[in-house]
Design a protein around this motif. Sequence first.
Motif, PDB file in Angstrom:
ATOM      1  N   ARG A 148     -34.054 -38.582  13.476  1.00 64.64           N
ATOM      2  CA  ARG A 148     -33.793 -37.557  12.640  1.00 64.64           C
ATOM      3  C   ARG A 148     -34.563 -37.621  11.335  1.00 64.64           C
ATOM      4  O   ARG A 148     -35.054 -38.902  11.030  1.00 64.64           O
ATOM      5  CB  ARG A 148     -32.164 -37.095  12.574  1.00 64.64           C
ATOM      6  CG  ARG A 148     -31.616 -38.539  11.640  1.00 64.64           C
ATOM      7  CD  ARG A 148     -30.099 -38.235  11.665  1.00 64.64           C
ATOM      8  NE  ARG A 148     -29.459 -38.702  12.787  1.00 64.64           N
ATOM      9  CZ  ARG A 148     -28.693 -37.808  13.444  1.00 64.64           C
ATOM     10  NH1 ARG A 148     -28.362 -36.621  12.900  1.00 64.64           N
ATOM     11  NH2 ARG A 148     -28.195 -38.032  14.431  1.00 64.64           N
ATOM     12  N   PRO A 149     -35.012 -36.711  10.629  1.00 63.65           N
ATOM     13  CA  PRO A 149     -35.792 -36.620   9.517  1.00 63.65           C
ATOM     14  C   PRO A 149     -34.933 -37.506   8.306  1.00 63.65           C
ATOM     15  O   PRO A 149     -33.780 -37.508   8.363  1.00 63.65           O
ATOM     16  CB  PRO A 149     -36.076 -35.178   9.077  1.00 63.65           C
ATOM     17  CG  PRO A 149     -35.175 -34.548   9.885  1.00 63.65           C
ATOM     18  CD  PRO A 149     -34.718 -35.203  10.866  1.00 63.65           C
ATOM     19  N   PHE A 150     -35.535 -37.881   7.206  1.00 66.42           N
ATOM     20  CA  PHE A 150     -34.914 -38.357   6.081  1.00 66.42           C
ATOM     21  C   PHE A 150     -34.318 -37.190   5.383  1.00 66.42           C
ATOM     22  O   PHE A 150     -34.790 -36.171   5.325  1.00 66.42           O
ATOM     23  CB  PHE A 150     -36.061 -39.149   5.128  1.00 66.42           C
ATOM     24  CG  PHE A 150     -36.558 -40.423   5.944  1.00 66.42           C
ATOM     25  CD1 PHE A 150     -35.704 -41.471   6.422  1.00 66.42           C
ATOM     26  CD2 PHE A 150     -37.932 -40.494   5.967  1.00 66.42           C
ATOM     27  CE1 PHE A 150     -36.313 -42.635   6.953  1.00 66.42           C
ATOM     28  CE2 PHE A 150     -38.543 -41.604   6.773  1.00 66.42           C
ATOM     29  CZ  PHE A 150     -37.610 -42.593   7.201  1.00 66.42           C
ATOM     30  N   ASP A 151     -33.306 -37.374   4.889  1.00 64.37           N
ATOM     31  CA  ASP A 151     -32.530 -36.348   4.279  1.00 64.37           C
ATOM     32  C   ASP A 151     -33.250 -35.631   3.143  1.00 64.37           C
ATOM     33  O   ASP A 151     -33.410 -34.295   3.148  1.00 64.37           O
ATOM     34  CB  ASP A 151     -31.126 -36.982   3.664  1.00 64.37           C
ATOM     35  CG  ASP A 151     -30.059 -37.538   4.327  1.00 64.37           C
ATOM     36  OD1 ASP A 151     -30.069 -36.738   5.516  1.00 64.37           O
ATOM     37  OD2 ASP A 151     -29.115 -38.150   3.790  1.00 64.37           O
ATOM     38  N   HIS A 152     -33.943 -36.280   2.391  1.00 64.40           N
ATOM     39  CA  HIS A 152     -34.633 -35.564   1.270  1.00 64.40           C
ATOM     40  C   HIS A 152     -35.825 -34.720   1.548  1.00 64.40           C
ATOM     41  O   HIS A 152     -35.984 -33.487   1.209  1.00 64.40           O
ATOM     42  CB  HIS A 152     -35.059 -36.487   0.062  1.00 64.40           C
ATOM     43  CG  HIS A 152     -36.449 -37.361   0.458  1.00 64.40           C
ATOM     44  ND1 HIS A 152     -36.495 -38.269   1.272  1.00 64.40           N
ATOM     45  CD2 HIS A 152     -37.495 -37.105   0.117  1.00 64.40           C
ATOM     46  CE1 HIS A 152     -37.804 -38.745   1.705  1.00 64.40           C
ATOM     47  NE2 HIS A 152     -38.552 -37.984   0.687  1.00 64.40           N
TER      48      HIS A 152
END
Length: 260
Positions: free
Chosen positions: A131-135
Amino acid sequence: LFVYIGESTSSMNMGIYGYPRNNTPILDSLSDDLLLFKNVFSTHTHSSPSLLQALSLNADKTNDSLKTIFKQKRISLADILSVGGINNYLISNQGLSGTSNLTSSIIFSKSNNLFSNNSKVLGNTEIILERPFDHIFFEESYQKLEKSLKSNKSNIIFFHSYAGHGPYEKYLPTKFHKNIDSLIEQNHYNVITGAKDFTKNLESYDKAIKYIDFSVSNIIKKVAKQKKPSIFIYFSDHGESVSLGKGHDSSRFEFEMAKV
C-alpha cells in the motif's frame, strides 16, 4: 470538516503529550494553534469495534451500554450527515472488507469513497498487499477530490490512515527509518521496557509516530489554506502496548492500548 483517523497510535508515545522523545516536532511547532485533548480513550483495542462505535449514534432506547457493539442498534454517522445534506467522503488506506475493516463496509457503505487498493475479495488477508505511504495517498486523493467539492455546500472528508500498524517500519518512507535519538542506546533495556527487551520494537514504533506527525501536519497545512472556515480533528482508533510487546491484543489489555 476534516477528520484524520489514526491507526494504533497511543498518545502515551507522542512527544506533544509529554513523552520524553522528540517524535512530534511539527505538531509541537503548531501547538499554540491546537486544542489538545488529554483524556481521550478508545472504547476497544481493535479497529472495527472501536470505530463502529465512534462513528455512529445510539438508536437503542434501552441504552444498554453493556452490549457489545455488534449487538447494539446504532445509526451510521455518515448516513446521518448525508440525510442532513452534508457531503461526506472517505479517503482510506485501509481495506474494503473483512472483520478488520467493518468501518468502511458498514459506516461508509453509502459515502463517496477512495481506497488505495481494491481488496474487497481478500477480507482480512488484505494485509499482504503493498500500500502507498499515507501522506502520498492522501495528497493525491485529495487533489482529485478537491475539484468535485462544492464551495456552497458543507463537506466532511475522512482520512483513514495505516501508519502505526505493525510491522511499524514497513509503512514508513526510508527517511523516517533513522533512530529518533540515542536515548534507547544509552540505557539498558530493563530500564526502558523491564524484564524483556522490546527496545527495537519501541524504536520502530517511535519512528512511526514521527512519520504520523509529518502526515497529520501535511493535512493541517492544507486545511489552513482553505478559503472556507474549516475544522480539523485527529483521533486514533486505539493505542498500542509497545514497551510490553503486546500490540493491541484485547485479551492482554494494557492501559496504553486505549489511550489516544
